[in-house]
Write a protein that holds these residues in place. Structure first.
Motif, PDB file in Angstrom:
ATOM      1  N   ASP A   1       3.436  21.149 -14.729  1.00 51.19           N
ATOM      2  CA  ASP A   1       2.468  21.734 -15.675  1.00 51.19           C
ATOM      3  C   ASP A   1       1.791  22.979 -15.137  1.00 51.19           C
ATOM      4  OD1 ASP A   1       1.247  18.568 -17.041  1.00 51.19           O
ATOM      5  OD2 ASP A   1       3.023  19.763 -17.450  1.00 51.19           O
ATOM      6  N   TYR A   2       1.628  23.079 -13.807  1.00 45.28           N
ATOM      7  CA  TYR A   2       0.801  24.174 -13.277  1.00 45.28           C
ATOM      8  C   TYR A   2       1.508  25.008 -12.207  1.00 45.28           C
ATOM      9  CZ  TYR A   2      -2.657  21.699 -15.896  1.00 45.28           C
ATOM     10  OH  TYR A   2      -3.323  21.090 -16.929  1.00 45.28           O
ATOM     11  N   LEU A   3       2.106  24.371 -11.207  1.00 49.76           N
ATOM     12  CA  LEU A   3       2.686  25.162 -10.123  1.00 49.76           C
ATOM     13  C   LEU A   3       3.917  25.946 -10.597  1.00 49.76           C
ATOM     14  CD1 LEU A   3       2.372  25.876  -7.176  1.00 49.76           C
ATOM     15  CD2 LEU A   3       3.898  23.995  -6.593  1.00 49.76           C
ATOM     16  N   LEU A   4       4.757  25.288 -11.383  1.00 52.32           N
ATOM     17  CA  LEU A   4       5.950  25.985 -11.891  1.00 52.32           C
ATOM     18  C   LEU A   4       5.542  27.186 -12.755  1.00 52.32           C
ATOM     19  CD1 LEU A   4       8.917  25.377 -11.488  1.00 52.32           C
ATOM     20  CD2 LEU A   4       8.949  24.238 -13.693  1.00 52.32           C
TER      21      LEU A   4
ATOM     22  N   ALA B   1       0.838  -1.207   0.000  1.00 51.19           N
ATOM     23  CA  ALA B   1       0.000   0.000   0.000  1.00 51.19           C
ATOM     24  C   ALA B   1       0.870   1.253   0.000  1.00 51.19           C
ATOM     25  CB  ALA B   1      -0.922   0.001   1.219  1.00 51.19           C
ATOM     26  N   LEU B   2       1.935   1.237   0.796  1.00 49.82           N
ATOM     27  CA  LEU B   2       2.825   2.400   0.852  1.00 49.82           C
ATOM     28  C   LEU B   2       3.516   2.617  -0.484  1.00 49.82           C
ATOM     29  CD1 LEU B   2       4.406   2.027   4.388  1.00 49.82           C
ATOM     30  CD2 LEU B   2       2.989   3.909   3.586  1.00 49.82           C
ATOM     31  N   LEU B   3       3.949   1.534  -1.104  1.00 51.03           N
ATOM     32  CA  LEU B   3       4.619   1.663  -2.407  1.00 51.03           C
ATOM     33  C   LEU B   3       3.669   2.241  -3.448  1.00 51.03           C
ATOM     34  CD1 LEU B   3       6.682  -1.620  -2.597  1.00 51.03           C
ATOM     35  CD2 LEU B   3       7.593   0.692  -2.511  1.00 51.03           C
ATOM     36  N   HIS B   4       2.431   1.749  -3.450  1.00 47.04           N
ATOM     37  CA  HIS B   4       1.438   2.281  -4.394  1.00 47.04           C
ATOM     38  C   HIS B   4       1.232   3.767  -4.158  1.00 47.04           C
ATOM     39  CE1 HIS B   4       0.066  -1.915  -5.291  1.00 47.04           C
ATOM     40  NE2 HIS B   4      -0.145  -1.365  -6.462  1.00 47.04           N
ATOM     41  N   LEU B   5       1.023   4.119  -2.881  1.00 45.94           N
ATOM     42  CA  LEU B   5       0.747   5.520  -2.537  1.00 45.94           C
ATOM     43  C   LEU B   5       1.911   6.408  -2.965  1.00 45.94           C
ATOM     44  CD1 LEU B   5      -1.115   7.543  -1.037  1.00 45.94           C
ATOM     45  CD2 LEU B   5       0.151   7.007   1.028  1.00 45.94           C
ATOM     46  N   LEU B   6       3.129   5.942  -2.650  1.00 41.09           N
ATOM     47  CA  LEU B   6       4.315   6.743  -2.949  1.00 41.09           C
ATOM     48  C   LEU B   6       4.490   6.949  -4.451  1.00 41.09           C
ATOM     49  CD1 LEU B   6       6.513   7.917  -1.143  1.00 41.09           C
ATOM     50  CD2 LEU B   6       7.906   5.917  -1.624  1.00 41.09           C
ATOM     51  N   ALA B   7       4.452   5.852  -5.199  1.00 40.77           N
ATOM     52  CA  ALA B   7       4.721   5.945  -6.640  1.00 40.77           C
ATOM     53  C   ALA B   7       3.653   6.767  -7.364  1.00 40.77           C
ATOM     54  CB  ALA B   7       4.815   4.550  -7.252  1.00 40.77           C
ATOM     55  N   VAL B   8       2.385   6.529  -7.029  1.00 48.63           N
ATOM     56  CA  VAL B   8       1.307   7.250  -7.720  1.00 48.63           C
ATOM     57  C   VAL B   8       1.330   8.733  -7.328  1.00 48.63           C
ATOM     58  CG1 VAL B   8      -1.193   7.387  -8.049  1.00 48.63           C
ATOM     59  CG2 VAL B   8      -0.093   5.168  -7.913  1.00 48.63           C
ATOM     60  N   SER B   9       1.559   9.005  -6.039  1.00 52.31           N
ATOM     61  CA  SER B   9       1.599  10.404  -5.576  1.00 52.31           C
ATOM     62  C   SER B   9       2.738  11.155  -6.249  1.00 52.31           C
ATOM     63  CB  SER B   9       1.819  10.485  -4.071  1.00 52.31           C
ATOM     64  OG  SER B   9       0.881   9.724  -3.398  1.00 52.31           O
ATOM     65  N   ILE B  10       3.915  10.537  -6.295  1.00 51.63           N
ATOM     66  CA  ILE B  10       5.058  11.220  -6.909  1.00 51.63           C
ATOM     67  C   ILE B  10       4.732  11.569  -8.346  1.00 51.63           C
ATOM     68  CG2 ILE B  10       7.437  10.900  -7.727  1.00 51.63           C
ATOM     69  CD1 ILE B  10       7.969   9.325  -5.179  1.00 51.63           C
ATOM     70  N   TYR B  11       4.147  10.622  -9.078  1.00 48.88           N
ATOM     71  CA  TYR B  11       3.853  10.888 -10.489  1.00 48.88           C
ATOM     72  C   TYR B  11       2.852  12.026 -10.647  1.00 48.88           C
ATOM     73  CZ  TYR B  11       2.542  10.413 -15.317  1.00 48.88           C
ATOM     74  OH  TYR B  11       2.308  10.688 -16.650  1.00 48.88           O
ATOM     75  N   ILE B  12       1.744  11.922  -9.940  1.00 47.79           N
ATOM     76  CA  ILE B  12       0.680  12.923 -10.135  1.00 47.79           C
ATOM     77  C   ILE B  12       1.133  14.293  -9.656  1.00 47.79           C
ATOM     78  CG2 ILE B  12      -1.603  13.576  -9.269  1.00 47.79           C
ATOM     79  CD1 ILE B  12      -2.454  10.707  -9.610  1.00 47.79           C
ATOM     80  N   LEU B  13       1.827  14.319  -8.526  1.00 45.82           N
ATOM     81  CA  LEU B  13       2.241  15.623  -8.006  1.00 45.82           C
ATOM     82  C   LEU B  13       3.330  16.248  -8.855  1.00 45.82           C
ATOM     83  CD1 LEU B  13       2.048  14.918  -4.171  1.00 45.82           C
ATOM     84  CD2 LEU B  13       0.502  16.294  -5.570  1.00 45.82           C
ATOM     85  N   GLN B  14       4.234  15.419  -9.417  1.00 43.09           N
ATOM     86  CA  GLN B  14       5.263  16.036 -10.254  1.00 43.09           C
ATOM     87  C   GLN B  14       4.657  16.570 -11.560  1.00 43.09           C
ATOM     88  OE1 GLN B  14       6.725  14.819 -13.338  1.00 43.09           O
ATOM     89  NE2 GLN B  14       5.455  13.014 -13.388  1.00 43.09           N
ATOM     90  N   ARG B  15       3.642  15.873 -12.100  1.00 44.19           N
ATOM     91  CA  ARG B  15       2.966  16.405 -13.295  1.00 44.19           C
ATOM     92  C   ARG B  15       2.285  17.733 -12.971  1.00 44.19           C
ATOM     93  NH1 ARG B  15       2.021  13.051 -17.933  1.00 44.19           N
ATOM     94  NH2 ARG B  15       1.124  14.931 -18.786  1.00 44.19           N
ATOM     95  N   TRP B  16       1.630  17.766 -11.812  1.00 41.12           N
ATOM     96  CA  TRP B  16       0.954  19.000 -11.404  1.00 41.12           C
ATOM     97  C   TRP B  16       1.978  20.114 -11.201  1.00 41.12           C
ATOM     98  CZ3 TRP B  16       1.427  21.241  -6.391  1.00 41.12           C
ATOM     99  CH2 TRP B  16       0.619  22.374  -6.193  1.00 41.12           C
TER     100      TRP B  16
ATOM    101  N   ALA C   1      -3.553  26.677 -10.450  1.00 42.51           N
ATOM    102  CA  ALA C   1      -2.767  25.551  -9.930  1.00 42.51           C
ATOM    103  C   ALA C   1      -3.496  24.917  -8.739  1.00 42.51           C
ATOM    104  CB  ALA C   1      -1.382  26.023  -9.517  1.00 42.51           C
ATOM    105  N   LEU C   2      -4.034  25.750  -7.860  1.00 41.09           N
ATOM    106  CA  LEU C   2      -4.739  25.217  -6.687  1.00 41.09           C
ATOM    107  C   LEU C   2      -5.993  24.470  -7.111  1.00 41.09           C
ATOM    108  CD1 LEU C   2      -4.636  25.176  -3.603  1.00 41.09           C
ATOM    109  CD2 LEU C   2      -6.082  27.215  -3.604  1.00 41.09           C
TER     110      LEU C   2
END
Lengths: 221, 279
Positions: free
Chosen positions: A143-146, A125-140, A170-171
């Motif tokens: 694409d938007y925050l930067l 569960a932790l691995l899933h959470l970590l990998a998916v979060s990193i991907y989605i947050l880095q795209r965000w 972005a928010l």
């Protein structure tokens, strides 16, 4: 009739049985099934077959790659990660980032499972959470925050009004699209894990022993 | 540690990483084309994806019938039996008819602009990880499509409705960012006043509702609800007179006016589009 049909089939595949042993056949079958699963999941993500909830899409390729890396052999898991990433890149704007990311995730999960972590629900569960979060947050972030932090670098006028607009954007994207997408993707993770587990258990004695040899894992999977 | 670094998985990972990174660098250098590895995979999977997209649409049509009453379902089942018997001839006829109808929609646009060259494409998917209107088409560079080609949807009376712009091309597929994407900016003019008034773009808030906006308009600009906005041709990315949308609302801001625009093309149900490969 049934018996003769089975007999004919058995006779037809006899040459294959002589050449390829049982375990190898199971290995090829496992790889074919996992490859088909990756292909179908990529289509489910992009066609899309999965329902789109208020404009929120799931990204099932991510948990699928993690599940394969956690359950299958290291080398084939890395190949499946690269394959899934290339399929994703066919359907996206970018320079091939998804294939790099999914290959790295597959490698990291396979190595962690082999040397560091116990194969149990919490670590998965932790691995899933970590990998998916990193991907989605880095795209965000990219694409938007930067864009909100450095509008001029992306061709926008660097005025207070445009910075305000981009920050709000972005928010909004984070709360209305990115985080819901993260949740939606994680909801699909158990189903994909169960599918991969079913395929691996039926087709790999070695992997099954690896999974079931750990008494903690036996209770928790 | 040495054993770990020299192990097969680590060496394989390093080799794949180098190969994929080289592909990515090549993709960057080619400015908008997919890397060779992605293009190779796409050659095989794009036709499969096209097939699955059409199957998916057919299933959606079938699912709609389950909302009907029992009597209607029985009648429908009987009709489907009849159609199955004639399917082969009907399928060929329908395909030809569909092609004619589609090209007929563009006859008006083609007659007005005989120098336009089109490539026909079908929407086969979307980019799930991008939040605003990225579409995947089943045609690519082999059909003459290139980065920055405008994508339109047709109407025989009005001409072409602007859908968006091609941002990424592979041999058998192309990625389109629609006008609902905040990164897409289109210079527009109001057909009523014939003035170039500004740039149509979108924001997260408006894109969710399916609208574009033209902001920072001067208060003296003649724009009103119901006005039709078309591309002005300035900037060279889009030819002139492609219909962008209709003004549905004007909002007074502190020192300017913002016009909310409903795109002319129905982005959610797009299927067949045309890519302007030359004009």
């Amino acid at each position: 009739m049934k018996a003769s049909g089975a007999g004919l089939f058995s006779a037809a595949i006899q040459p294959i049985r002589r050449v390829v042993g049982v375990q190898k056949r199971k290995k090829y079958l496992r790889r074919a099934l996992l490859g088909a699963l990756v292909l179908l999941t990529a289509m489910a993500q992009h066609v899309p077959w999965l329902p789109v909830v208020s404009g929120v899409y799931a990204l099932p390729l991510l948990p699928l790659v993690i599940s394969i890396a956690a359950l299958d052999q290291d080398i084939s898991a890395i190949f499946f990660g690269a394959f899934a990433g290339l399929l994703w890149d066919c359907n996206t704007v970018g320079f091939g980032w998804n294939s790099l990311y999914l290959t790295t995730v597959a490698f990291a999960v396979a190595m962690l499972m082999r040397y560091v972590l116990n194969r149990n629900r919490l670590s998965l569960a932790l691995l899933h959470l970590l990998a998916v979060s990193i991907y989605i947050l880095q795209r965000w972030f990219l694409d938007y925050l930067l864009l909100a932090l450095r509008p001029a670098a992306f061709g926008w006028l660097d005025t207070a009004a445009s910075r305000q607009l981009l920050r709000e954007q972005a928010l909004r994207v984070l709360l209305r699209s990115a985080l819901p997408s993260l949740l939606y993707t994680l909801l699909l993770a158990p189903l994909l894990y169960a599918l991969v587990l079913l395929i691996v258990r039926r087709t790999s004695r070695k992997q099954r022993r690896l999974i079931e040899g750990n008494p903690v894992a036996l209770q928790n999977i | 540690m040495k054993r770990f670094i020299r192990s097969a998985p680590v060496r394989l990972f390093a080799a794949l990483l180098i190969a994929l990174s080289l592909g990515s660098l090549l993709s960057l250098a080619l400015r908008g084309n997919h890397s060779p590895l992605t293009s190779a995979v796409g050659l095989i999977t794009t036709p499969l994806q096209g097939l699955s997209a059409s199957l998916s649409r057919s299933l959606q049509d079938v699912a709609a019938h389950f909302k009907s009453s029992t009597v209607l379902q029985a009648q429908l089942a009987k009709k489907e039996e009849e159609i199955r018997a004639l399917r082969q001839r009907v399928v060929d006829y329908d395909n030809l008819k569909k092609d004619n109808a589609l090209y007929e929609k563009f006859l008006g646009l083609k007659e007005k602009n005989p120098d336009y060259q089109f490539a026909r494409a079908t929407v086969i998917g979307t980019d799930a990880a991008r939040y605003f209107g990225s579409l995947i088409l089943n045609r690519g560079s082999l059909s003459g499509i290139a980065v920055n080609n405008p994508v339109i949807f047709g109407n025989a009376v009005d001409g072409g409705y602007l859908v968006g712009i091609v941002t990424k091309v592979a041999p058998t597929s192309a990625t389109v960012e629609t006008i609902l994407n905040p990164n897409v900016n289109v210079s527009i003019y109001d057909t009523k006043s014939s003035e170039t008034i500004g740039v149509a773009t979108s924001t997260a808030e408006w894109a969710e509702q399916g609208y574009c906006v033209v902001s920072q308009l001067e208060r003296s600009t003649f724009i009103d609800r119901g006005d039709l906005l078309c591309t002005s041709g300035l900037g060279g990315l889009y030819p002139k007179d492609l219909i962008v949308g209709t003004v549905v609302e004007t909002r007074d801001e502190a020192a300017s006016v913002t016009a909310v625009v409903a795109p002319a093309a129905d982005m959610e149900h797009l299927r067949d589009v045309f890519v302007l490969i030359a004009w």
